[in-house]
Enzyme design. Structure first.
Site, mmCIF file in Angstrom:
data_model
loop_
_atom_site.group_PDB
_atom_site.id
_atom_site.type_symbol
_atom_site.label_atom_id
_atom_site.label_comp_id
_atom_site.label_asym_id
_atom_site.label_seq_id
_atom_site.Cartn_x
_atom_site.Cartn_y
_atom_site.Cartn_z
ATOM 1 N N MET A 77 0.813 -1.213 0.000
ATOM 2 C CA MET A 77 0.000 0.000 0.000
ATOM 3 C C MET A 77 0.848 1.265 0.000
ATOM 4 O O MET A 77 0.404 2.311 -0.473
ATOM 5 C CB MET A 77 -0.928 0.013 1.216
ATOM 6 C CG MET A 77 -1.862 -1.179 1.290
ATOM 7 S SD MET A 77 -2.873 -1.181 2.782
ATOM 8 C CE MET A 77 -3.974 0.196 2.436
ATOM 9 N N GLY A 80 7.888 4.141 3.108
ATOM 10 C CA GLY A 80 8.511 5.359 3.614
ATOM 11 C C GLY A 80 9.816 5.035 4.298
ATOM 12 O O GLY A 80 10.315 3.900 4.226
ATOM 13 N N THR A 81 10.379 6.005 4.979
ATOM 14 C CA THR A 81 11.651 5.782 5.656
ATOM 15 C C THR A 81 11.518 4.749 6.771
ATOM 16 O O THR A 81 12.478 4.073 7.110
ATOM 17 C CB THR A 81 12.178 7.102 6.250
ATOM 18 O OG1 THR A 81 11.187 7.655 7.113
ATOM 19 C CG2 THR A 81 12.505 8.101 5.159
ATOM 20 N N PHE A 82 10.317 4.618 7.343
ATOM 21 C CA PHE A 82 10.088 3.699 8.458
ATOM 22 C C PHE A 82 10.034 2.241 8.004
ATOM 23 O O PHE A 82 10.323 1.325 8.763
ATOM 24 C CB PHE A 82 8.766 4.043 9.150
ATOM 25 C CG PHE A 82 7.576 3.940 8.222
ATOM 26 C CD1 PHE A 82 6.934 2.726 8.023
ATOM 27 C CD2 PHE A 82 7.125 5.054 7.541
ATOM 28 C CE1 PHE A 82 5.858 2.632 7.150
ATOM 29 C CE2 PHE A 82 6.048 4.967 6.675
ATOM 30 C CZ PHE A 82 5.414 3.750 6.477
ATOM 31 N N ARG A 84 7.450 -0.423 5.236
ATOM 32 C CA ARG A 84 6.414 -0.579 4.227
ATOM 33 C C ARG A 84 5.074 -0.879 4.885
ATOM 34 O O ARG A 84 5.031 -1.452 5.976
ATOM 35 C CB ARG A 84 6.783 -1.728 3.277
ATOM 36 C CG ARG A 84 7.962 -1.392 2.386
ATOM 37 C CD ARG A 84 8.501 -2.604 1.663
ATOM 38 N NE ARG A 84 9.574 -2.199 0.744
ATOM 39 C CZ ARG A 84 10.528 -2.998 0.311
ATOM 40 N NH1 ARG A 84 10.581 -4.248 0.725
ATOM 41 N NH2 ARG A 84 11.447 -2.550 -0.524
ATOM 42 N N VAL A 85 4.009 -0.492 4.195
ATOM 43 C CA VAL A 85 2.659 -0.820 4.649
ATOM 44 C C VAL A 85 2.071 -1.824 3.672
ATOM 45 O O VAL A 85 2.025 -1.577 2.461
ATOM 46 C CB VAL A 85 1.765 0.433 4.730
ATOM 47 C CG1 VAL A 85 0.357 0.044 5.167
ATOM 48 C CG2 VAL A 85 2.353 1.450 5.704
ATOM 49 N N LYS A 100 1.905 -2.266 9.098
ATOM 50 C CA LYS A 100 3.114 -1.459 8.976
ATOM 51 C C LYS A 100 4.296 -2.340 9.365
ATOM 52 O O LYS A 100 4.427 -2.728 10.528
ATOM 53 C CB LYS A 100 3.004 -0.235 9.892
ATOM 54 C CG LYS A 100 4.144 0.759 9.810
ATOM 55 C CD LYS A 100 3.814 1.967 10.692
ATOM 56 C CE LYS A 100 4.875 3.042 10.620
ATOM 57 N NZ LYS A 100 4.479 4.237 11.411
ATOM 58 N N ASP A 197 3.308 15.775 13.311
ATOM 59 C CA ASP A 197 3.478 15.526 11.870
ATOM 60 C C ASP A 197 2.125 15.514 11.156
ATOM 61 O O ASP A 197 1.807 14.587 10.409
ATOM 62 C CB ASP A 197 4.218 14.218 11.631
ATOM 63 C CG ASP A 197 4.776 14.113 10.209
ATOM 64 O OD1 ASP A 197 4.906 15.172 9.549
ATOM 65 O OD2 ASP A 197 5.072 12.992 9.759
#
Length: 401
Positions: A77, A80-82, A84-85, A100, A197
């Protein structure tokens, strides 16, 4: 740590060699279990083979595999830097979920555990389920990846703007989004939490359903086109990876650039009001179709603020930390345009109007109450900025007609 999330298109599940679909009577066709057909015709659930993460610590997967026996991976989906979703099918609850999957790197794992604590804290205090914060379903540690399971929601408000070629939302719909967002922020602030954020990417529609209506025209020569509008205005706030308790140590930089409050840039300290500045920027973007401050550099950002909102207060400039002193001449005047990094930067600032004029020219059915609300949310001085509850009591929300 702020995750700049890049949205990616959904991928379709692919058939693989020596795999067959287990057409069980109790599971919908889209969620059929992937099974491996052995030499003797026996079958077993497919599970991810042992494999290393990629070079950046992301979990490597194939569509149709299992993320533990409970969850089947259907699509990616976002990323990001964190991490994947992933969209997954929960075999136990028989529903779609969003998981996540955090990168297997210490700092991201640590941040993910803090996010789990905050999500559980938000859920525990939300007995009436009215906070409009995304609900955590579960979490687990799988092959050195923290995995957080969420209810599956629809696209973000940014996704909708992008789908509509950045045609703005109608003011009445923007009002509904703003009201719900402020309710989420008020709930968090009551719990002494600061999101830090807030942006359209982190506000998701509950439903993916939409209707097509005649689109907006940027100017009189534009051809009429169609745009999408959500069937339901219900939204939820996501991404609590940067959320902080008010009484804990605060990092010096928070918020995604376009939504960053002046006190953060000047290094004079931040608390709850930084969220309200971000809400103001989000509301403007929903009404205009584009970010209010489209910038990537601090001095240009401050110059844009002065162009739209007037001069920065002297007392805030005088309190600026050493890192921000370079943005000013003789300690009081912004070093602009002398300090601009390019002529393009100067032009980008010059093309901006005062907030009131910008809204009057570009927002259909713009009301004075909207302008007044935004000025209250975008006050330079944090102590003078509207609180979330004060904003909810503003005439823009109380007297919509």
């Amino acid at each position: 740590m702020t995750a700049e999330v890049e949205k990616v298109e959904k991928e379709r599940i692919r058939k693989r060699p020596r795999l067959a679909w287990d057409v069980g009577p109790s599971e919908p066709e889209a969620q059929r279990d992937l099974v491996v057909v052995g030499n003797e015709g026996a079958s077993r659930h497919a599970s991810p083979p042992k494999r290393d993460d990629d070079r950046e610590g992301h979990y490597v997967f194939n569509l149709g595999e299992n993320l533990t026996p409970r969850y089947k991976i259907l699509s990616k989906m976002g990323e990001g830097t964190f991490g994947r979703v992933l969209e997954c099918w929960d075999r136990q609850t028989r529903e779609y979920v969003a998981i996540k999957v955090v990168r297997s790197i210490r700092k991201y794992r640590d941040a993910a555990m803090i996010e789990v604590d905050i999500l559980q804290h938000l859920a525990k205090n939300d007995k009436a389920r009215g906070s409009r914060c995304v609900q955590i379903r579960n979490w687990f540690d799988y092959r050195n990846h923290i995995c957080i399971v969420f209810e599956k929601l629809g696209p973000s408000l940014f996704d909708f703007l992008k789908r509509n070629k950045y045609c703005p939302f109608p003011v009445d719909l923007a009002r509904e989004f703003g009201r719900q967002l402020l309710e989420s922020v008020a709930y968090m602030h009551d719990l002494r939490l600061i999101h830090t954020d807030l942006k359209p990417e982190n506000v998701l529609l509950v439903s993916s359903e939409y209707i097509r209506v005649p689109g907006c025209k940027r100017n009189s020569s534009d051809e009429t086109h169609f745009r999408c509008l959500p069937k339901s205005s219900a939204i939820k706030l996501i991404d609590f990876g940067s959320t902080a308790f008010d009484n804990q140590n605060h990092s010096s930089i928070v918020s995604t650039r376009h939504y960053r409050a002046p006190e953060v840039i000047l290094g004079v300290g931040w608390t709850y009001p930084c969220d309200l500045w971000s809400v103001g920027c989000v509301l403007v973007e929903l009404c205009l179709g584009e970010a209010l401050f489209q910038t990537h550099e601090n001095l240009e950002h401050l110059a844009m603020m002065e162009r739209v909102l007037g001069p920065l207060p002297e007392h805030m400039i005088q309190k600026a930390n050493r890192g921000a002193e370079k943005y000013f001449r003789r300690g009081l005047r912004l070093n602009w345009p002398e300090g601009a990094i390019s002529r393009e930067s100067i032009r980008a600032v010059r093309k901006l109007d005062r907030l009131k004029d910008m809204l009057a020219q570009r927002v259909e059915n713009c009301r004075s109450s909207l302008v007044d609300l935004l000025h209250g949310l975008l006050k330079y001085e944090p102590s003078e900025r509207l609180t979330a509850q004060q904003a909810l009591n503003h005439p823009f929300f109380q007297n919509p007609t």
